[in-house]
Scaffold this motif. Structure first.
Motif, short mmCIF file in Angstrom:
data_model
loop_
_atom_site.label_atom_id
_atom_site.label_comp_id
_atom_site.label_asym_id
_atom_site.label_seq_id
_atom_site.Cartn_x
_atom_site.Cartn_y
_atom_site.Cartn_z
N GLU A 66 7.47 -6.89 -15.53
CA GLU A 66 8.71 -5.97 -15.31
C GLU A 66 8.47 -4.60 -15.71
O GLU A 66 8.68 -3.62 -14.90
N LEU B 194 5.78 -3.16 -13.37
CA LEU B 194 6.12 -2.66 -12.09
C LEU B 194 6.91 -1.27 -12.14
O LEU B 194 6.81 -0.29 -11.37
N MET C 227 7.85 -11.35 -15.26
CA MET C 227 7.91 -11.43 -13.60
C MET C 227 6.36 -11.54 -13.40
O MET C 227 5.53 -10.89 -13.91
N ASP C 228 6.16 -12.60 -12.40
CA ASP C 228 4.76 -12.77 -12.19
C ASP C 228 4.10 -11.81 -11.28
O ASP C 228 4.66 -11.05 -10.76
N VAL D 210 2.60 -12.15 -8.24
CA VAL D 210 3.06 -12.10 -6.90
C VAL D 210 4.35 -11.13 -6.60
O VAL D 210 4.36 -10.53 -5.87
N GLU D 211 5.33 -11.34 -7.47
CA GLU D 211 6.34 -10.72 -7.44
C GLU D 211 6.13 -9.15 -7.74
O GLU D 211 7.00 -8.14 -7.19
N VAL D 212 5.48 -9.05 -8.67
CA VAL D 212 5.20 -7.35 -8.84
C VAL D 212 4.51 -6.94 -7.78
O VAL D 212 5.03 -5.71 -7.24
N CYS D 213 3.46 -7.69 -7.01
CA CYS D 213 2.82 -6.80 -6.09
C CYS D 213 3.83 -6.78 -4.68
O CYS D 213 3.66 -5.86 -4.01
N LYS D 214 4.39 -7.86 -4.55
CA LYS D 214 5.25 -7.72 -3.41
C LYS D 214 6.26 -6.62 -3.56
O LYS D 214 6.60 -5.90 -2.65
N SER D 215 6.94 -6.36 -4.48
CA SER D 215 7.80 -5.32 -5.01
C SER D 215 7.28 -3.98 -4.91
O SER D 215 7.92 -3.13 -4.58
N THR E 267 6.78 -2.65 -1.28
CA THR E 267 7.93 -2.38 -0.62
C THR E 267 8.08 -0.72 -0.77
O THR E 267 9.02 0.10 -0.04
N ILE F 284 1.18 -10.84 -0.07
CA ILE F 284 1.59 -10.12 -1.20
C ILE F 284 1.11 -8.65 -1.15
O ILE F 284 1.21 -7.68 -2.00
#
Length: 232
Positions: A35, A38, A58-59, A61-66, A69, A93
């Motif tokens: 978190e 990011l 927050m792993d 994958v989610e950091v990179c995807k977010s 954007t 990702i």
């Protein structure tokens, strides 16, 4: 001096990275959970993010995807287990590269240089004639925008780079090894399937008929090309 954000929860790995990156004249900032990492990546401009896959809160994958954007900051994923590589490459990702732990500092530094160099080369391109137009398909290279008919198509960074490369050179045949070297920057032996999976996902987004594609054609025994017969 290039500024690298390290998002990693292992203090020893952070210390190792900070020492060697400083010796290579990089400035570093660290975050020890997803978190916070990011937030920092979105609020500041970094030349590159080193992102661990397994993070608290927050792993990776989610950091990179977010992050993808909002920004196109280059990202190198750090993975702890070899079996996670397919997960990183298979998910959309948007990572630019990956390296597995334990890693060679020399190899990591080489990959950092390659990823930053590619990002800089892209940023300094003359984009005055950056719109590529084909029947039903328009690619705005500068804005990284792809429109199919009247609909905007969302592509991952690698899908976009593949499309721009081939659409800029209609009729030119690219082998899977060519595409690995050009788009990923390395010849990952045995990872030609990575190209196949990205091409398949790209086709699924821009082709009306996957069995008879209009834009991205397969050249049997070679690889792929952009259809030169549809040029306006």
């Amino acid at each position: 001096m290039k500024h690298i954000l390290i998002i990693e929860d292992d203090p020893e790995i952070i210390r190792l990275l900070e020492i060697h990156l400083k010796d290579s004249v990089y400035h570093t900032t660290k975050a020890m959970n997803g978190e916070t990492g990011l937030e920092m990546a979105l609020e500041n401009d970094y030349d590159l993010v080193l992102l661990d896959l397994t993070l608290p809160r927050m792993d990776g994958v989610e950091v990179c995807k977010s992050l993808r954007t909002k920004k196109n900051t280059p990202v190198i994923m750090l993975t702890a287990k070899s079996e996670e590589i397919d997960r990183v490459l298979g998910l959309e990702i948007g990572a630019d590269d990956y390296i597995t732990k334990p890693f060679s500092i020399r190899e990591l530094l080489a990959r950092i240089k390659a990823v930053i160099r590619r990002a800089e080369a892209h940023a300094t391109k003359d984009d005055k004639s950056s719109i590529l137009s084909f029947p039903g398909l328009q690619i705005d290279v500068e804005m990284r925008k792809v429109t199919l008919g009247e609909n905007r198509i969302e592509l991952s960074p690698k899908e976009f780079e593949l499309l721009v490369l081939m659409a800029s050179n209609p009729g030119r045949n690219y082998s899977r090894t060519d595409l690995l070297n050009i788009i990923w920057g390395y010849n990952f032996d045995g990872y030609e399937h990575t190209v196949n999976s990205h091409i398949n996902r790209l086709r699924a987004k821009i082709e009306s008929d996957m069995a008879q594609p209009t834009y991205i054609l397969t050249t049997w025994g070679v690889g792929y090309k952009f259809n030169e017969d549809i040029i306006l």
